[in-house]
Design a protein around this motif. Structure first.
Motif, PDB file in Angstrom:
ATOM      1  N   UNK A   4      -0.523  11.416   2.650  1.00 39.30           N
ATOM      2  CA  UNK A   4      -1.582  12.241   2.063  1.00 39.30           C
ATOM      3  C   UNK A   4      -2.872  11.454   1.857  1.00 39.30           C
ATOM      4  N   UNK A   5      -2.768  10.140   1.672  1.00 35.02           N
ATOM      5  CA  UNK A   5      -3.999   9.365   1.479  1.00 35.02           C
ATOM      6  C   UNK A   5      -4.846   9.408   2.755  1.00 35.02           C
ATOM      7  N   UNK A  24      15.289   2.790 -10.749  1.00 38.36           N
ATOM      8  CA  UNK A  24      16.038   1.724 -10.073  1.00 38.36           C
ATOM      9  C   UNK A  24      15.709   0.357 -10.663  1.00 38.36           C
ATOM     10  N   UNK A  71      14.917   2.173  -1.069  1.00 38.32           N
ATOM     11  CA  UNK A  71      15.751   1.615  -2.138  1.00 38.32           C
ATOM     12  C   UNK A  71      16.634   2.690  -2.765  1.00 38.32           C
ATOM     13  N   UNK A  72      16.107   3.907  -2.871  1.00 37.76           N
ATOM     14  CA  UNK A  72      16.923   5.008  -3.383  1.00 37.76           C
ATOM     15  C   UNK A  72      18.134   5.206  -2.478  1.00 37.76           C
ATOM     16  N   UNK A  75       8.874   2.535   0.289  1.00 39.62           N
ATOM     17  CA  UNK A  75       9.785   1.486  -0.164  1.00 39.62           C
ATOM     18  C   UNK A  75      10.776   2.049  -1.190  1.00 39.62           C
ATOM     19  N   UNK A  76      10.268   2.802  -2.159  1.00 44.48           N
ATOM     20  CA  UNK A  76      11.155   3.390  -3.177  1.00 44.48           C
ATOM     21  C   UNK A  76      12.213   4.265  -2.521  1.00 44.48           C
ATOM     22  N   UNK A  77      11.816   4.981  -1.482  1.00 41.22           N
ATOM     23  CA  UNK A  77      12.759   5.880  -0.823  1.00 41.22           C
ATOM     24  C   UNK A  77      13.877   5.067  -0.161  1.00 41.22           C
ATOM     25  N   UNK A  84       4.049   2.065  -1.582  1.00 42.10           N
ATOM     26  CA  UNK A  84       5.241   1.785  -2.393  1.00 42.10           C
ATOM     27  C   UNK A  84       6.263   2.917  -2.360  1.00 42.10           C
ATOM     28  N   UNK A  85       5.854   4.146  -2.033  1.00 48.60           N
ATOM     29  CA  UNK A  85       6.804   5.250  -2.130  1.00 48.60           C
ATOM     30  C   UNK A  85       7.806   5.269  -0.986  1.00 48.60           C
ATOM     31  N   UNK A 139       8.557   9.567  -6.113  1.00 49.33           N
ATOM     32  CA  UNK A 139       9.243   8.312  -5.811  1.00 49.33           C
ATOM     33  C   UNK A 139       8.946   7.234  -6.857  1.00 49.33           C
ATOM     34  N   UNK A 177       4.150  14.037   4.090  1.00 48.39           N
ATOM     35  CA  UNK A 177       4.206  13.868   2.630  1.00 48.39           C
ATOM     36  C   UNK A 177       3.859  12.464   2.160  1.00 48.39           C
ATOM     37  N   UNK A 178       4.085  11.475   3.034  1.00 39.73           N
ATOM     38  CA  UNK A 178       3.782  10.100   2.634  1.00 39.73           C
ATOM     39  C   UNK A 178       2.490   9.607   3.289  1.00 39.73           C
ATOM     40  N   UNK A 192      22.296   9.510  -1.878  1.00 40.49           N
ATOM     41  CA  UNK A 192      23.103   8.604  -1.059  1.00 40.49           C
ATOM     42  C   UNK A 192      24.279   9.292  -0.379  1.00 40.49           C
ATOM     43  N   UNK A 251      11.608   4.783  -8.493  1.00 37.37           N
ATOM     44  CA  UNK A 251      11.290   3.368  -8.528  1.00 37.37           C
ATOM     45  C   UNK A 251      11.534   2.789  -9.912  1.00 37.37           C
ATOM     46  N   UNK A 304      -4.310  15.733  -2.936  1.00 40.30           N
ATOM     47  CA  UNK A 304      -4.683  15.754  -1.517  1.00 40.30           C
ATOM     48  C   UNK A 304      -4.010  16.914  -0.799  1.00 40.30           C
ATOM     49  N   UNK A 341       0.813  -1.229   0.000  1.00 38.65           N
ATOM     50  CA  UNK A 341       0.000   0.000   0.000  1.00 38.65           C
ATOM     51  C   UNK A 341       0.839   1.269   0.000  1.00 38.65           C
ATOM     52  N   UNK A 352       7.260  13.400  -3.869  1.00 36.84           N
ATOM     53  CA  UNK A 352       6.079  13.032  -4.646  1.00 36.84           C
ATOM     54  C   UNK A 352       6.466  12.459  -6.009  1.00 36.84           C
ATOM     55  N   UNK A 359      -1.723  12.251  -4.506  1.00 37.37           N
ATOM     56  CA  UNK A 359      -1.234  12.845  -3.263  1.00 37.37           C
ATOM     57  C   UNK A 359      -0.955  14.328  -3.396  1.00 37.37           C
TER      58      UNK A 359
END
Lengths: 451, 451
Positions: free
Chosen positions: A417-418, B424, A173-174, A169-171, A166-167, B417, A414-415, B372, B421, B170, A164, B415, B167
Motif C-alpha cells: 500500500x505504501x 510473538x 514469523x507468525x 517479516x511478521x507474517x 516489517x509486516x 501484523x 495488501x503489503x 500455522x 509481531x 492508502x 522497511x 493489516x 496502509x
C-alpha cells in the motif's frame, strides 16, 4: 452471466504440465564455470533428488503427490473471474478474464511451488530449508509451506526490506519461520560483506549467497528458490491447467494470455498449459509483461549468464541484462531480476511467445482502475499484466474486435500500500533504462570457452 | 473428504433474514432525549428511507436488490471450510468449520452491508456518504462500496489510527475515498475539540460526531454506520444463510455457532439465520465472543444508553459498559465498543443466545495456531471466535464428544501484523477490566424519566 467460474476440488489437476515435452528444440544445458554441462549430482548438495529429476525431466506430465494436493486444496482450485466492470469502464468489446491467485494464504501464486518443494524435501529427510527473500512474498510462501510439513524455514531477507517491510517479516514469523536481516554474521558470505561494509543494506545477490552457503554446508538443510528454475515453473502450471478447465465450463477460450514476467514462474504457470494447445496448432498468443526499467526479454541479450550477481550458480542460457545489472528501485520487487527462466527465454528466442514492456506509472494507473472496478487491490507485479491487458482491450475497442483476454492476477497488494500511496501522491516516476547502460552491463557477461 | 464447501453463484441467497420476526418479544424502541420513542422521520436526515424502513421492519424476509447481489458476487458466496488441520492439531473429535469472510476485497465481512447501504443511498439520490473509522476496516468497506455506485465517500479516521495505520488509509484512497484525520477543523465538533486540545489523538466518539454533523448539515450527504443498527445486522445475515445451505450440501449441521461480538454485526450475520431454526425447536447454541477487556454482554448492564460517547445518538436498550467507558488499547479494534446491538442484547437478556469473554493473549495464541494449521492469518477480532472454538474443541476431546462447531472467520490480519509481531515478541498483555471501574462508568448512564 456470471462473475466467478469455480472448479470443484475434485476437478483440481492431478499432474503438472512440463513444457519441455512440447518444445521444438531441447533446452540448452546448465553449464559449470568450465563450460561443461552441470551433472545432476552436482545439484544434490542443495536440492532433493526428486526436484533435480524434475529440473531435467522431458516427461509431459508429472504427477502431483496427494499430500501436496491436500495442502493446495486450502485455496485451490483458484477462481477464474470475468472482469465485467473493468470491461464496462473501458467500453471494450473484449471479454476480460483473470485467474485470481491472490486467494492463497500468502497472497500470491508462490505457495504453489513452495508447498511442493517443502514436501519433496520433507520426504528426503530434510529438516530445514534456507532461502532468500526480497520484499517477502517468496519468504512468506515458504514459511507457510514449511509449517505444513514440519520443516524449519530460515529466511535471509534483504536488510533494507527487513527494515522497511516489517509486516512481511511478521507474517513469516507468525508461520514459524526464522527471519534474518542479510547480510548476517552467521555465514562466511555475510561476514565478508560486513567486514567491508558494516552498514550494507544488503541485496538479493548477497542473500542468495548466504542461503546457498548455509544449505551447502549442512546435511540437514537444503535450499529453495521461488522462480527461474524449471521445476519451479513446472509447479506453477496448475494455474493454467485450472484456467483451461474453467474456460471449458463456459465454452470460451482466450485469444491472448498475459502474465507479469520477472523470473518467469508467474508467466510459465499460466501460459505453458496453453502452449501445449499452441504446439498442436491452436491459435493463442502468450504475452510476458515486464517493466521498462528491467526489460530482460525486450532489450536483453540471449546468452549464458549467472543466475545471481556473485556468480555462485550454474550458467544458464537466457535473456539477461547482465548479472551485475542494477535495476532501479521500482515498486514491483518481484520483477527486478536481471535474467529470466531458461525455458521462457528459449520460447521467446524461438518466437513462440511474445513480450512487452510497460512503464511504472502506466502499471499503477491500471492497478487503481482495476481496484476501483473489480474491487481487488492488485500487487504491483500483477499491475503489469493488467496494464498490458488494458492496452489490448483499448485496441479491441478501436477495432471493434471482441477478443478474449486472460491474465494472471498473481497476488494482492495488501503489503504494497505504501507504493499505491506514493503513486496517488504523484511521487512515482517512470524509469526507462537507457540502452547504453544495458550494453555496458552486457559487456560483463561471462567468457566461456566455445560459446 | 473435502476442505472447502462452495456454493455456486446461482445459490446465493436472494433475501436477508430479519431476526425481529422470530423474537418472542418485540425489540424495545429507540428513545429520544425526552424518553419518548424516536419517530422514523427523525432518522431521515441522515439515512435513506429504505434503510429506515429496514431498521423498523418486522418482516421475516427482505429482498436483496439485484444490483447489490451483482456486486456481492465479486466474492460471494464465500467458502465454508472444514478445518481438518486445526482439528488434528487439537486431537479433538469435534468437527470444526469456518465461514471465510476474509475473501472480500476489503478483507472482512463489512462490505456485505457497505454495498447495500451505498446502493440504497444512490437510489435516494445521495451523492456523498460520511462515516467514521477506527482501525480502518469499515472505512475500507464503504470506500469500496461507494466506488461501485458512484458515491463519494468521506471518512473521518481517528487521528491516532490515521498516523499509525497508513496502509488502511492508502487502501481507502486507492478506492477513491477522501480520508481525514479526526478531529478536523472542517466541522464544528472537530473545531470545538481542537480549540481545547490542539494535539488531540481523536476517538471514535469524536469521529462519529464529525461524520454525523456533516451528514446532517448537507442535503446531498448521508451517514453510514458499520455495525450496531438493525439494518446493518440484517445485511450481514447472508453469511449465516449461505452457511446453512453449505451444511445442507454435506449433510452436517452445527451444534454451536461462534462469532466475535463488538457492535454485533459479525455475530448477528452468522448466528441469526441459525436462530430461525432454533425458534422452531432445532438444537443449536449461538455464542457471542467478546474480549475480557471490553466485556459488554458478560459484565455490562442491560439499560438504555447512548450509542456514542458524546450522546448525539438516540438511546438504545442494550448491554452497555457506559457510554464514557474507555476500553484499554487492545489490538482487536473492532471489539472496543462500550455497547452492543439492541437485537443481540435482547436475545442475550432472554437467554436465547450465549456469551463468553476471552483474554487477549489466549486470542493471539489461538490465531497463531490457526495460521500455522489452516494457513490464513486471522484478524485479531476473528481470533476471539477461534479461541472460544478451541476451548470447546478441547472440551470435546476430554468428553469424547464429536460436536460440530462453526465460527465466522470475519477477516484476515494482513493489516494487523504489528499486533502479531508484538504478541510473538512477548510484548502483549491481558487486561481484565476491574468490576469497580465498570460500576463507576455505569453510574453515568442517562437518567430518563420512566425508565
Amino acid at each position: 452471466m456470471y462473475t466467478k467460474i469455480l472448479l470443484p476440488e475434485s476437478e483440481m489437476p492431478t499432474h503438472w504440465y512440463n513444457v519441455v515435452a512440447d518444445m521444438p528444440i531441447a533446452p540448452a544445458p546448465y553449464l559449470g564455470p568450465d563450460g561443461n554441462p552441470v551433472p545432476p549430482e552436482a545439484m544434490l548438495a542443495i536440492f532433493p533428488e526428486a526436484l533435480v529429476m524434475q529440473e531435467m525431466s522431458r516427461e509431459r506430465w508429472i504427477e502431483i503427490p496427494e499430500p501436496v494436493r491436500d495442502v493446495l486444496r486450502l485455496w485451490r482450485p483458484s477462481p477464474l473471474y470475468r472482469a465485467h466492470r473493468l470491461e464496462q469502464a473501458l467500453k471494450t468489446p473484449a471479454r476480460i478474464y483473470y485467474k485470481n491467485e491472490s486467494v492463497s494464504p500468502a497472497g500470491s501464486h508462490k505457495p504453489n511451488t513452495a508447498v511442493a518443494q517443502a514436501w519433496y524435501n520433507s520426504q528426503a529427510g530434510i529438516k530445514r530449508l534456507a532461502t532468500e527473500t526480497g520484499a517477502g512474498q517468496w519468504g512468506c510462501a515458504l514459511a507457510l509451506a514449511g509449517q505444513m510439513f514440519g520443516i524449519e524455514v530460515r529466511v535471509y531477507m534483504v536488510k533494507v526490506s527487513y527494515e522497511q517491510k516489517p509486516y512481511r517479516r511478521s507474517m513469516m514469523e507468525t508461520w514459524g519461520a526464522e527471519v534474518f536481516a542479510s547480510p548476517t554474521n552467521m555465514t562466511e558470505s555475510g561476514r565478508r560483506v560486513l567486514a567491508v561494509h558494516p552498514d550494507s543494506p544488503g541485496s538479493l545477490g548477497i542473500a542468495i549467497s548466504e542461503a546457498v552457503e548455509e544449505a551447502a554446508s549442512r546435511a540437514d538443510t537444503n535450499y529453495a528458490l521461488g522462480s527461474v528454475l524449471n521445476h519451479v515453473l513446472l509447479h506453477q502450471t496448475i494455474i493454467g491447467e485450472e484456467a483451461k478447465k474453467q474456460f471449458e465450463l463456459i465454452g470460451d477460450y482466450p485469444d491472448m494470455v498475459f502474465a507479469p514476467c520477472g523470473g518467469g514462474s508467474n508467466f510459465g504457470g499460466i501460459a505453458f498449459p496453453f502452449f501445449a494447445d499452441k504446439a498442436v496448432g491452436k491459435e493463442v498468443q502468450l504475452v510476458a509483461v515486464e517493466p521498462t526499467s528491467c526489460p530482460t526479454l525486450t532489450k536483453g541479450a540471449y546468452a549464458y549468464d549467472w543466475g545471481d550477481s556473485a556468480g555462485l550458480t550454474p550458467l544458464m542460457k537466457m535473456y539477461t541484462l547482465g548479472h551485475d545489472f542494477m535495476p532501479p528501485g521500482i515498486h514491483a520487487g518481484g520483477l527486478r531480476y536481471h535474467g529470466d527462466s531458461a525455458l521462457v527465454s528459449q520460447l521467446y528466442r524461438e518466437r513462440l511467445i511474445d513480450a512487452v514492456a510497460v512503464p511504472q506509472l502506466e502499471t499503477f494507473e491500471a492497478g487503481v482502475l482495476f481496484a476501483r472496478t473489480e474491487g481487488i487491490v492488485p500487487a504491483p507485479e500483477s499491475c503489469h499484466a493488467i496494464a498490458a491487458v488494458i492496452r489490448e482491450a483499448r485496441r479491441c475497442q478501436v477495432d471493434g474486435e471482441p477478443k478474449t483476454l486472460l491474465f494472471n492476477l498473481s497476488g494482492h497488494g495488501h503489503f504494497d500500500m505504501s507504493s499505491f500511496d506514493r503513486f496517488l501522491a504523484g511521487e512515482l516516476e517512470d524509469y526507462d533504462y537507457p540502452q547504453e547502460a544495458i550494453e555496458e552491463s552486457l559487456r560483463h557477461l561471462p567468457k566461456i570457452a566455445g560459446l
